[in-house]
Write an enzyme that holds these catalytic residues in place. Structure first.
Site, PDB file in Angstrom:
ATOM      1  N   GLN A 151      -5.515  -5.818  15.027  1.00  0.00           N
ATOM      2  CA  GLN A 151      -5.776  -6.840  15.735  1.00  0.00           C
ATOM      3  C   GLN A 151      -4.712  -8.490  14.393  1.00  0.00           C
ATOM      4  O   GLN A 151      -5.193  -9.165  14.915  1.00  0.00           O
ATOM      5  CB  GLN A 151      -6.710  -7.872  16.059  1.00  0.00           C
ATOM      6  CG  GLN A 151      -7.519  -6.568  16.595  1.00  0.00           C
ATOM      7  CD  GLN A 151      -7.649  -6.564  18.145  1.00  0.00           C
ATOM      8  OE1 GLN A 151      -6.527  -7.317  18.653  1.00  0.00           O
ATOM      9  NE2 GLN A 151      -7.788  -4.847  18.566  1.00  0.00           N
ATOM     10  N   TRP A 196       0.747  -1.006  -0.175  1.00  0.00           N
ATOM     11  CA  TRP A 196      -0.032  -0.252   0.268  1.00  0.00           C
ATOM     12  C   TRP A 196       0.710   1.049   0.414  1.00  0.00           C
ATOM     13  O   TRP A 196       0.232   2.250  -0.222  1.00  0.00           O
ATOM     14  CB  TRP A 196      -1.048   0.004   1.586  1.00  0.00           C
ATOM     15  CG  TRP A 196      -0.166  -0.927   2.180  1.00  0.00           C
ATOM     16  CD1 TRP A 196       0.378   0.789   3.529  1.00  0.00           C
ATOM     17  CD2 TRP A 196      -0.060  -1.548   3.534  1.00  0.00           C
ATOM     18  NE1 TRP A 196       1.003   0.150   4.272  1.00  0.00           N
ATOM     19  CE2 TRP A 196       0.676  -1.161   3.852  1.00  0.00           C
ATOM     20  CE3 TRP A 196      -0.626  -3.303   2.829  1.00  0.00           C
ATOM     21  CZ2 TRP A 196       0.688  -2.320   5.000  1.00  0.00           C
ATOM     22  CZ3 TRP A 196      -0.233  -4.027   3.582  1.00  0.00           C
ATOM     23  CH2 TRP A 196       0.274  -3.722   4.900  1.00  0.00           C
ATOM     24  N   GLY A 225      -9.916 -13.338  11.237  1.00  0.00           N
ATOM     25  CA  GLY A 225     -10.746 -13.158  12.621  1.00  0.00           C
ATOM     26  C   GLY A 225     -11.098 -11.761  12.711  1.00  0.00           C
ATOM     27  O   GLY A 225     -11.129 -11.160  11.757  1.00  0.00           O
ATOM     28  N   TYR A 226     -12.285 -11.242  13.711  1.00  0.00           N
ATOM     29  CA  TYR A 226     -12.812  -9.808  13.897  1.00  0.00           C
ATOM     30  C   TYR A 226     -13.252  -9.340  13.170  1.00  0.00           C
ATOM     31  O   TYR A 226     -13.362  -9.008  11.991  1.00  0.00           O
ATOM     32  CB  TYR A 226     -11.682  -8.852  14.357  1.00  0.00           C
ATOM     33  CG  TYR A 226     -10.914  -9.261  15.974  1.00  0.00           C
ATOM     34  CD1 TYR A 226     -11.618  -9.095  17.214  1.00  0.00           C
ATOM     35  CD2 TYR A 226      -9.567  -9.994  15.695  1.00  0.00           C
ATOM     36  CE1 TYR A 226     -10.830  -9.062  18.564  1.00  0.00           C
ATOM     37  CE2 TYR A 226      -9.354 -10.068  16.342  1.00  0.00           C
ATOM     38  CZ  TYR A 226      -9.297  -9.987  18.319  1.00  0.00           C
ATOM     39  OH  TYR A 226      -8.526 -10.223  18.988  1.00  0.00           O
ATOM     40  N   ASP A 286      -1.048   4.403  17.489  1.00  0.00           N
ATOM     41  CA  ASP A 286      -1.491   2.908  17.312  1.00  0.00           C
ATOM     42  C   ASP A 286      -0.361   2.552  18.567  1.00  0.00           C
ATOM     43  O   ASP A 286       0.444   3.215  19.347  1.00  0.00           O
ATOM     44  CB  ASP A 286      -1.402   1.755  16.419  1.00  0.00           C
ATOM     45  CG  ASP A 286       0.211   1.739  15.557  1.00  0.00           C
ATOM     46  OD1 ASP A 286       0.996   2.048  16.109  1.00  0.00           O
ATOM     47  OD2 ASP A 286       0.429   1.030  14.862  1.00  0.00           O
ATOM     48  N   GLU A 323      -5.164  -0.449   7.093  1.00  0.00           N
ATOM     49  CA  GLU A 323      -4.957  -0.726   8.563  1.00  0.00           C
ATOM     50  C   GLU A 323      -6.117  -0.739   8.898  1.00  0.00           C
ATOM     51  O   GLU A 323      -5.542  -1.359  10.514  1.00  0.00           O
ATOM     52  CB  GLU A 323      -5.326   1.107   9.038  1.00  0.00           C
ATOM     53  CG  GLU A 323      -4.753   2.159   8.095  1.00  0.00           C
ATOM     54  CD  GLU A 323      -2.891   1.928   9.225  1.00  0.00           C
ATOM     55  OE1 GLU A 323      -3.737   1.822  10.023  1.00  0.00           O
ATOM     56  OE2 GLU A 323      -2.081   1.849   7.743  1.00  0.00           O
ATOM     57  N   CYS A 366      17.687  -0.527  21.105  1.00  0.00           N
ATOM     58  CA  CYS A 366      17.606   0.384  21.129  1.00  0.00           C
ATOM     59  C   CYS A 366      19.155   0.816  20.550  1.00  0.00           C
ATOM     60  O   CYS A 366      19.268   2.128  19.989  1.00  0.00           O
ATOM     61  CB  CYS A 366      18.338   0.792  22.506  1.00  0.00           C
ATOM     62  SG  CYS A 366      17.068   0.721  23.921  1.00  0.00           S
ATOM     63  N   TYR A 395     -10.056   5.868  15.072  1.00  0.00           N
ATOM     64  CA  TYR A 395      -8.245   5.170  14.246  1.00  0.00           C
ATOM     65  C   TYR A 395      -7.887   5.216  13.550  1.00  0.00           C
ATOM     66  O   TYR A 395      -7.303   5.756  12.545  1.00  0.00           O
ATOM     67  CB  TYR A 395      -7.411   4.449  15.228  1.00  0.00           C
ATOM     68  CG  TYR A 395      -6.547   3.738  14.756  1.00  0.00           C
ATOM     69  CD1 TYR A 395      -4.999   4.320  14.971  1.00  0.00           C
ATOM     70  CD2 TYR A 395      -5.964   2.843  13.402  1.00  0.00           C
ATOM     71  CE1 TYR A 395      -3.649   3.774  14.187  1.00  0.00           C
ATOM     72  CE2 TYR A 395      -5.358   2.459  12.628  1.00  0.00           C
ATOM     73  CZ  TYR A 395      -4.245   3.387  13.407  1.00  0.00           C
ATOM     74  OH  TYR A 395      -2.759   2.279  12.644  1.00  0.00           O
TER      75      TYR A 395
END
Length: 382
Positions: free
Chosen positions: A47, A29, A86-87, A143, A42, A203, A125
């Site tokens: 999830q 994208w 899912g979801y 996010d 997005e 780091c 969001y």
């Protein structure tokens, strides 16, 4: 807890964007930042891990190259394309929003906040992501990756979702945003959290290491502060597989709730001390079918939210003397009950544990090379 001084803002933004231009991944994208592609990406990434989302995104774009293609599809087609992510509520909202975009905006994603907010399923969001990334408007996108970056940068000793912590993260992210560079800035923050400021931070490769307060204090691995997860709940269910002339009986789940509008083998949760076989028989009885659980076809385990599901499946058989053909035909007019040819099961969206069972038996027949044999593994008792 530290606060970013105004004199640091420009240097930090420059360091972040320089790092991103060197390190950004070639995600599909990002080729054009087309608003439709950004929107779908997005939603999928909510999830879902990046590695899985990319493959789904590419297959989705082949099936639905634009908003109009989604709007013209049936909900069943959309859910089938979404299966595995899912979801499923996300997919139903995408479908409803696509139809609204075609009706209200001629099939083009609107660039205004109010117009986006008025679309089904587009929360704060997703709206921010479309505005800030697709349209490059000066909007920040926060996010879980971005929360982790700022929690460590500022050494916030509270969970990032807490009101005060979330407000500080959002306010700091907005102050560091260089006007006119929202797309790069938002993508850079999310990329930083995904690749460097991970659960175990790397780091040494961080462009903000010199400004990171939790690293200075040596507590970067203790940030962000997490909220204890609830204990996992065990759920046991029993389901039946009833074959009839090369077809298998499936039922459609209610539109709302868990796995809404997906197809599955009839069954339900065990009640009290009943066996999974009895739970399966009870579900068929509710459909008006007097059948008994026969051979144990095995179990499938599946985790979702804070539940651990064990689903056991049985081959169902009618008592002798029962005209099962007539009983099954009586169910066919019902929209939520369907006799599905075994070769067509793959076209219907199913919950993951039912898909595993379907693949275990019916896909094995396919692999034997003769589509006419589909279902014989169950019908012949093998």
């Amino acid at each position: 807890m530290r606060h970013v001084d105004k004199t640091e803002e420009q240097a930090m933004a420059v360091a972040l964007l320089d790092w991103f231009r060197r390190s950004m991944r070639a995600l599909p994208w990002r080729r054009t930042y087309d608003p439709y592609e950004v929107w779908i990406a997005e939603v999928m990434l909510q999830q879902t891990q990046m590695e899985r989302a990319v493959g789904y995104f590419q297959r989705w774009m082949e099936r639905f190259p634009d908003v109009a293609a989604i709007a013209a599809a049936s909900e069943e087609e959309v859910l089938s394309a979404w299966e595995g992510l899912g979801y499923y509520r996300r997919a139903r909202f995408v479908h409803a929003a696509a139809r609204a975009i075609c009706e209200r905006h001629g099939g083009r994603i609107p660039s205004g906040k109010e117009a986006l907010q008025a679309l089904p399923g587009l929360g704060a969001y997703t709206v921010a992501a479309i505005l800030g990334i697709a349209f490059n408007q000066d909007v920040v996108v926060v996010d879980a990756n971005v929360e982790r970056v700022f929690t460590r940068l500022l050494n916030i000793d509270a969970p990032p979702k807490k009101h005060a912590a979330a407000a500080l993260i959002g306010e700091t992210a907005r102050r560091l945003l260089p006007p006119g560079h929202a797309r790069e800035y938002n993508e850079a923050l999310m990329e930083l959290g995904e690749l460097v400021c991970r659960k175990v931070p790397l780091c040494a490769g961080c462009p903000w290491a010199a400004w990171c307060e939790s690293r200075r204090l040596g507590v970067e691995k203790q940030r962000p502060v997490s909220i204890p997860r609830p204990a996992r709940v065990s759920v046991c269910t029993g389901h039946g597989v009833l074959m009839h002339k090369g077809c298998v009986l499936l039922v459609k789940r209610p539109e709302t709730g868990l796995w809404g509008a997906l197809w599955e083998f009839p069954g339900g949760e065990q009640v009290g001390d009943e066996s999974p076989a009895r739970a399966a028989e009870r579900a068929f009885a509710a459909l008006g079918l007097d059948v008994q659980a026969g051979d144990d076809l095995g179990s499938v385990r599946h985790g979702y939210t804070n539940h651990r599901l064990t689903a056991r499946f049985f081959r169902m058989a009618a008592p002798s003397g029962v005209d099962m053909a007539q009983a099954v035909r009586a169910l066919e007019p019902c929209a939520d009950v369907r006799l599905v040819p075994c070769r067509e099961i793959g076209a219907l969206a199913m919950p993951a544990h039912h898909r595993k069972l379907a693949d275990r038996f019916f896909s094995r027949a396919r692999r034997q090379g003769d589509p006419r044999e589909q279902g014989s593994l169950l019908e012949n008792g093998r």
